[in-house]
Design an enzyme around this catalytic site. Structure first.
Site, PDB file in Angstrom:
ATOM      1  N   GLU A   1       4.000  -3.559  -4.456  1.00  0.00           N
ATOM      2  CA  GLU A   1       4.013  -2.130  -4.262  1.00  0.00           C
ATOM      3  C   GLU A   1       3.100  -1.595  -3.183  1.00  0.00           C
ATOM      4  OE1 GLU A   1       6.172  -0.561  -6.031  1.00  0.00           O
ATOM      5  OE2 GLU A   1       6.702  -2.531  -7.263  1.00  0.00           O
TER       6      GLU A   1
ATOM      7  N   GLN B   1       3.877  -9.918  -5.829  1.00  0.00           N
ATOM      8  CA  GLN B   1       3.521 -10.177  -7.217  1.00  0.00           C
ATOM      9  C   GLN B   1       2.770 -11.455  -7.561  1.00  0.00           C
ATOM     10  OE1 GLN B   1       6.367  -8.138  -6.874  1.00  0.00           O
ATOM     11  NE2 GLN B   1       5.741  -6.393  -7.816  1.00  0.00           N
TER      12      GLN B   1
ATOM     13  N   ASP C   1       7.896 -11.910   5.708  1.00  0.00           N
ATOM     14  CA  ASP C   1       7.625 -10.904   4.351  1.00  0.00           C
ATOM     15  C   ASP C   1       7.668 -11.705   3.216  1.00  0.00           C
ATOM     16  OD1 ASP C   1       6.934  -8.678   2.602  1.00  0.00           O
ATOM     17  OD2 ASP C   1       9.124  -7.721   2.811  1.00  0.00           O
TER      18      ASP C   1
ATOM     19  N   ARG D   1      13.817   0.625  -3.540  1.00  0.00           N
ATOM     20  CA  ARG D   1      12.794  -0.396  -3.849  1.00  0.00           C
ATOM     21  C   ARG D   1      13.246  -1.595  -4.682  1.00  0.00           C
ATOM     22  NH1 ARG D   1       9.867  -3.482  -3.604  1.00  0.00           N
ATOM     23  NH2 ARG D   1       8.063  -4.143  -4.926  1.00  0.00           N
TER      24      ARG D   1
ATOM     25  N   THR E   1       8.740  -2.272   3.110  1.00  0.00           N
ATOM     26  CA  THR E   1       9.300  -0.620   3.693  1.00  0.00           C
ATOM     27  C   THR E   1       8.846  -0.926   5.206  1.00  0.00           C
ATOM     28  OG1 THR E   1       8.683   0.717   1.734  1.00  0.00           O
ATOM     29  CG2 THR E   1       9.014   1.739   3.713  1.00  0.00           C
TER      30      THR E   1
END
Length: 392
Positions: free
Chosen positions: A57, A231, A227, A199, A62
């Site tokens: 998050e 988590q 990327d 998302r 993005t």
């Protein structure tokens, strides 16, 4: 006897000529393959490897999508359409979190009555919560969009949304809830902005190659950006990427100082970010690697920090507000920035102090800001390359 020998020798010579021709063709092919390998190896030397790290998050993905939009061809219609089920799933997941959150607060909060749905909307809420709990989400229809909009506008859901930091409500919630009619159109094709808000948790590793000044421009570097999942259970997949990295771009969502992890609701997101940043800094393979720290989600931070004190986070417990409005926002941002800078220099051993370390204020959804930031990153890394080559 002589004629037989002559014929045999003729056949042998003919075979030799054929074999020699085959050998020559194979040698040409081998030389061509070798030439390509050398060419590709040489080209690889000029590609700078960037690793995008951060907790879940943090906005890494993005940023990754912005790079595709800014420095590549963007998303074609097929790629845009592939996000339809993702966006519809985000909508159903969001309304479920809000509905279930309101029920929880109605049972546990002192002011429980604020979180009780109106009697007209209770059945709608249960139906949508059931849909949101499925593994396969239906396409968002006009009927479902109307129900979601009705529930979203219920006073109890709005009160619950105001406490979204406690409930894992995604950042995209408000944006998608305000666009339900468009999202449920039968001919709906996502916009670039929709895709940026969508998302999807990154699993595994994805990569993209780009140049901030355009492909094949002599003045610019070519970068390969990786990327990886943020988590905890994804982080073991990072290790094999650590070798040969030009720069680590570490994303820290500074707005999440009052939120907990998706995978561990007892752990503050900012504390997890602090610990992960510290761990990455200590890795031996990053001894000479440049670090670019993106203090991300500033757009959310500047709204939140005037309402929720920074001191709710253990790391920021010594924060003292000095003013209000923009002045207070800047003061709070500089405090957070200084905390990360102090952590960097405390963690960095003396033999690594000459590696490049830069801090950037970012909002991953702001395309102009992301473009400007990557131009600055490009300039910094090119300058470092020139210094190492003795040209500066």
């Amino acid at each position: 006897m002589l004629s037989h020998l002559s014929r045999s020798m003729g056949l042998l010579c003919s075979r030799n000529r054929r074999y020699n021709k085959q050998d020559t063709e194979e040698n040409v092919q081998a030389a061509e393959i070798e030439r390509r390998i050398v060419q590709e190896t040489e080209a690889e030397k000029h590609i700078q490897k960037l690793l995008l790290l951060g907790v879940g998050e943090s906005g890494k993905s993005t940023i990754f999508k912005q790079i595709k939009l800014l420095f590549q061809t963007g998303f074609d219609e097929a790629e845009l359409k592939s996000y339809i089920p993702v966006i519809h799933a985000n909508v159903y997941q969001t309304i479920k979190v809000l509905h279930d959150g309101s029920k929880e607060l109605a049972q546990s909060d002192k002011e429980f009555s604020k979180y009780v749905l109106s009697s007209d909307n209770k059945d709608i809420g249960e139906k949508l919560s059931d849909i949101g709990g499925r593994l396969d989400y239906p396409r968002l229809t006009r009927e479902h969009a109307h129900d979601i909009e009705t529930l979203w506008n219920d006073a109890a859901i709005q009160e619950t949304y105001a406490r979204g930091n406690e409930l894992q409500v995604p950042d995209c919630a408000h944006y998608f809830m305000e666009n339900l009619q468009r999202l449920s159109d039968v001919n709906y094709i996502p916009t670039k902005e929709d895709v940026l808000y969508a998302r999807v948790r990154t699993t595994g590793v994805v990569e993209i190659q780009f140049s901030p000044v355009g492909e094949n421009k002599k003045s610019g570097e070519v970068y390969r950006l990786f990327d990886v999942g943020g988590q905890r259970n994804e982080r073991r997949k990072w290790i094999h990427l650590f070798e040969g990295v030009t720069a680590v771009i570490f994303c820290a969502a500074i707005s999440e100082y009052d939120q907990t992890l998706f995978e561990d609701e007892q752990k503050n997101r900012m504390m997890e970010t602090k610990e992960l940043f510290e761990w990455v800094l200590k890795q031996e393979c990053f001894e000479k690697t440049s670090f670019m720290l993106f203090l991300n989600k500033f757009d959310i931070f500047e709204k939140k920090v005037l309402q929720v004190p920074l001191s709710v986070c253990e790391w920021f417990k010594d924060y003292q507000p000095i003013s209000t409005g923009k002045q207070e926002i800047e003061h709070a941002y500089e405090f957070v920035k200084k905390k990360f800078e102090e952590l960097y220099f405390q963690t960095t051993s003396p033999d690594r102090v000459d590696r490049v370390f830069k801090v950037y204020r970012t909002t991953a959804l702001d395309q102009k800001l992301v473009k400007k930031t990557f131009k600055l990153v490009d300039e910094t890394l090119r300058r470092r390359n020139l210094l190492e080559a003795g040209l500066l």
